[in-house]
Design a protein around this motif. Sequence first.
Motif, short mmCIF file in Angstrom:
data_model
loop_
_atom_site.label_atom_id
_atom_site.label_comp_id
_atom_site.label_asym_id
_atom_site.label_seq_id
_atom_site.Cartn_x
_atom_site.Cartn_y
_atom_site.Cartn_z
N LYS A 1 -8.55 4.80 99.84
CA LYS A 1 -9.69 4.43 98.63
C LYS A 1 -9.92 6.26 97.65
CE LYS A 1 -11.03 0.65 101.10
NZ LYS A 1 -10.43 -0.16 100.34
N HIS A 2 -9.38 7.15 98.44
CA HIS A 2 -10.14 8.02 97.85
C HIS A 2 -8.61 8.30 97.30
CE1 HIS A 2 -14.27 8.54 99.13
NE2 HIS A 2 -13.73 8.08 99.88
N ASP A 3 -7.19 8.55 96.95
CA ASP A 3 -6.10 8.80 96.50
C ASP A 3 -5.70 9.82 97.66
OD1 ASP A 3 -5.46 6.81 94.82
OD2 ASP A 3 -7.00 7.78 93.75
N LEU A 4 -6.11 10.16 98.93
CA LEU A 4 -5.64 11.48 99.41
C LEU A 4 -4.89 10.57 99.98
CD1 LEU A 4 -9.19 12.00 99.97
CD2 LEU A 4 -7.62 13.56 98.92
N ALA A 5 -4.15 12.37 100.82
CA ALA A 5 -2.98 11.69 102.41
C ALA A 5 -3.80 11.51 103.86
CB ALA A 5 -2.03 13.11 102.10
N PRO A 6 -2.98 10.69 103.95
CA PRO A 6 -3.74 10.66 105.80
C PRO A 6 -3.90 12.02 106.79
CG PRO A 6 -1.96 9.53 105.91
CD PRO A 6 -1.66 10.18 104.55
N PRO A 7 -5.60 12.04 107.12
CA PRO A 7 -4.99 13.71 107.61
C PRO A 7 -3.61 13.33 108.80
CG PRO A 7 -6.87 11.85 108.44
CD PRO A 7 -5.86 11.19 107.71
N PRO A 8 -3.26 14.52 108.98
CA PRO A 8 -2.27 14.74 109.51
C PRO A 8 -1.99 13.65 111.22
CG PRO A 8 -2.52 16.58 109.03
CD PRO A 8 -3.99 16.09 108.37
N TRP A 9 -2.98 13.80 111.88
CA TRP A 9 -3.14 13.50 113.61
C TRP A 9 -3.04 11.82 113.40
CZ3 TRP A 9 -6.86 8.91 113.31
CH2 TRP A 9 -7.33 9.58 113.38
N THR A 10 -3.02 11.56 112.05
CA THR A 10 -2.71 10.28 112.13
C THR A 10 -1.34 9.28 112.28
OG1 THR A 10 -2.22 10.13 110.00
CG2 THR A 10 -4.68 9.18 110.64
N ALA A 11 -0.03 10.19 112.24
CA ALA A 11 1.33 9.94 112.18
C ALA A 11 1.48 9.50 113.13
CB ALA A 11 1.67 11.49 111.76
N PRO A 12 1.31 9.72 114.75
CA PRO A 12 2.27 9.45 116.06
C PRO A 12 1.39 8.49 116.21
CG PRO A 12 0.56 11.59 116.03
CD PRO A 12 0.53 11.48 115.06
N ARG A 13 0.47 7.64 115.45
CA ARG A 13 -0.52 6.98 116.81
C ARG A 13 0.11 5.34 115.88
NH1 ARG A 13 -6.44 8.98 117.84
NH2 ARG A 13 -5.82 10.34 118.52
N VAL A 14 1.85 4.97 116.32
CA VAL A 14 2.17 3.76 116.18
C VAL A 14 1.93 2.93 117.19
CG1 VAL A 14 3.96 2.86 114.60
CG2 VAL A 14 3.03 5.21 113.69
N LEU A 15 2.47 2.22 117.10
CA LEU A 15 2.15 0.50 118.33
C LEU A 15 3.70 0.38 118.06
CD1 LEU A 15 -1.18 -1.38 118.06
CD2 LEU A 15 -0.39 0.79 119.32
N ARG A 16 4.13 0.06 119.24
CA ARG A 16 5.42 0.03 119.55
C ARG A 16 5.71 -2.09 119.25
NH1 ARG A 16 6.84 2.21 124.36
NH2 ARG A 16 5.11 3.51 124.25
N ARG A 17 4.71 -2.91 119.61
CA ARG A 17 4.13 -3.31 119.42
C ARG A 17 3.47 -4.39 118.55
NH1 ARG A 17 4.15 -6.93 125.10
NH2 ARG A 17 3.75 -8.91 123.47
N PRO A 18 2.79 -5.36 117.45
CA PRO A 18 1.83 -5.47 117.06
C PRO A 18 0.85 -5.81 117.67
CG PRO A 18 3.83 -6.78 116.43
CD PRO A 18 4.43 -5.37 117.48
N TRP A 19 0.01 -5.65 117.22
CA TRP A 19 -1.40 -5.65 118.01
C TRP A 19 -2.38 -6.69 117.32
CZ3 TRP A 19 -6.57 -2.80 118.02
CH2 TRP A 19 -7.86 -3.68 118.75
N PHE A 20 -2.56 -8.26 117.59
CA PHE A 20 -3.43 -9.14 116.35
C PHE A 20 -4.55 -9.02 117.33
CE2 PHE A 20 0.92 -9.68 114.99
CZ PHE A 20 1.17 -10.35 113.89
N PRO A 21 -5.44 -8.55 117.18
CA PRO A 21 -6.68 -8.67 117.20
C PRO A 21 -7.51 -9.62 116.96
CG PRO A 21 -7.00 -6.64 116.28
CD PRO A 21 -5.63 -7.31 115.74
#
Length: 126
Positions: free
Chosen positions: A73-93
């Motif tokens: 929303k600020h036209d910024l790249a995501p913080p580097p720590w976000t890259a590995p936090r990806v789920l292998r199976r989708p989560w639908f809360p």
Amino acid sequence: MAYRPMSLSDLAARLIANASDTIRWKLVWEFLEEYRWEPPDLQPSLLQAEPESVGDERWDALLAALAEHLAAKHDLAPPPWTAPRVLRRPWFPAELASQRTDALVWAPAAFRKHGVYLSNKDLEAA
């Protein structure tokens, strides 16, 4: 004690301290509300520090998705720590089938990337 806005690291600590999903969602909405009230030039600083693992990969991915979504929303790249936090199976809360369908269609790109299917409407309504 002076007011200090909640950062994503602070949110993670609160999620760790509360195992109830109901309370955890309330904390996420509280973070989003506080974030919205902060001056735009301060908002990105609340996303930078890597949050401690919550102990549940779904919530860890949600924090990464939040950081990436809000940074965009600020036209910024995501913080580097976000890259590995990806789920292998989708989560639908969402529990209702109609809400899950809504999330599948309306989940913001950052949330889809991290495997968290939460409707954009849910984020805005918070």
